[in-house]
Design an enzyme around this catalytic site. Structure first.
Site, short mmCIF file in Angstrom:
data_model
loop_
_atom_site.label_atom_id
_atom_site.label_comp_id
_atom_site.label_asym_id
_atom_site.label_seq_id
_atom_site.Cartn_x
_atom_site.Cartn_y
_atom_site.Cartn_z
N HIS A 162 8.78 0.89 -9.73
CA HIS A 162 7.47 0.55 -9.17
C HIS A 162 6.36 1.04 -10.08
O HIS A 162 6.50 2.04 -10.78
CB HIS A 162 7.30 1.11 -7.76
CG HIS A 162 7.56 2.58 -7.66
ND1 HIS A 162 8.84 3.10 -7.60
CD2 HIS A 162 6.73 3.65 -7.63
CE1 HIS A 162 8.78 4.41 -7.52
NE2 HIS A 162 7.50 4.79 -7.56
N ILE B 209 2.00 4.75 1.10
CA ILE B 209 1.86 5.39 2.41
C ILE B 209 1.11 6.72 2.31
O ILE B 209 0.56 7.20 3.31
CB ILE B 209 3.27 5.61 3.03
CG1 ILE B 209 3.20 5.74 4.54
CG2 ILE B 209 3.99 6.80 2.40
CD1 ILE B 209 4.57 5.72 5.21
N VAL C 182 11.27 7.62 -5.68
CA VAL C 182 11.92 6.45 -5.08
C VAL C 182 12.54 5.65 -6.24
O VAL C 182 11.82 5.21 -7.15
CB VAL C 182 10.93 5.57 -4.30
CG1 VAL C 182 11.65 4.35 -3.74
CG2 VAL C 182 10.28 6.38 -3.16
N ARG D 294 0.85 -1.19 0.00
CA ARG D 294 0.00 0.00 0.00
C ARG D 294 0.88 1.24 0.00
O ARG D 294 1.87 1.31 0.75
CB ARG D 294 -0.84 0.02 1.28
CG ARG D 294 -2.11 -0.74 1.15
CD ARG D 294 -2.93 -0.73 2.43
NE ARG D 294 -3.44 -2.06 2.68
CZ ARG D 294 -4.32 -2.68 1.91
NH1 ARG D 294 -4.80 -2.06 0.84
NH2 ARG D 294 -4.72 -3.90 2.18
#
Ligand code: AMP
Ligand code: ZN
Length: 121
Positions: free
Chosen positions: A99, A32, A95, A30
């Site tokens: 992803h 954040i 990041v 999930r």
């Protein structure tokens, strides 16, 4: 690229094991700071910096990653949704462990445009 739990946040989260869906070398977690009702992130377990490095995945593994993204959405009960990959700092990536954002349901006001870094010319 090997796992980098000492320096990479997402390598650490992969190792910590709090996943909503896992298997086949990929995990879903999930987000954040969700920008939508459902906001999941799909990560390869092994460290690859960015989608730009897609050549790090053999075709078969790249295919399995796409299927894992679709399976994650289906398992979350989504039939209509968005899939988003920010590529590089200029593309909004913050990041640097590849992803896929899986976004479903209502978006939280203002957050999608901020996430996409939309600017009006
Ligand atoms: P991006 O801007 O595409 O690199 O997306 C990074 C995403 O990681 C953002 O949506 C963040 O909200 C999310 N994020 C940052 N830290 C964490 C964390 N500790 N756990 C889950 N998601 C995180
Ligand atoms: Zn990593």
């Amino acid at each position: 690229m090997p796992s980098q739990p000492d320096t990479c946040l997402f390598c650490r989260l992969v190792a910590e094991g709090d996943h909503v869906h896992a298997g086949d070398g990929f995990v879903a977690i999930r987000d954040i700071n969700p920008i939508a009702e459902t906001h999941l992130l799909v990560l390869p377990e092994r460290h690859v910096d960015t989608f730009r490095d897609i050549d790090a995945f053999p075709d078969e593994e790249a295919g399995r990653m796409l299927r894992f993204v679709a399976d994650t959405a289906a398992e979350a009960g989504l039939s209509d949704y968005k899939v988003l990959v920010n590529v590089g700092a200029g593309g909004g990536q913050t990041v640097f462990h590849l992803h896929w954002h899986v976004l479903g349901g209502a978006f939280h006001r203002g957050k999608l445009s901020r996430a996409l870094e939309l600017e009006t010319a």
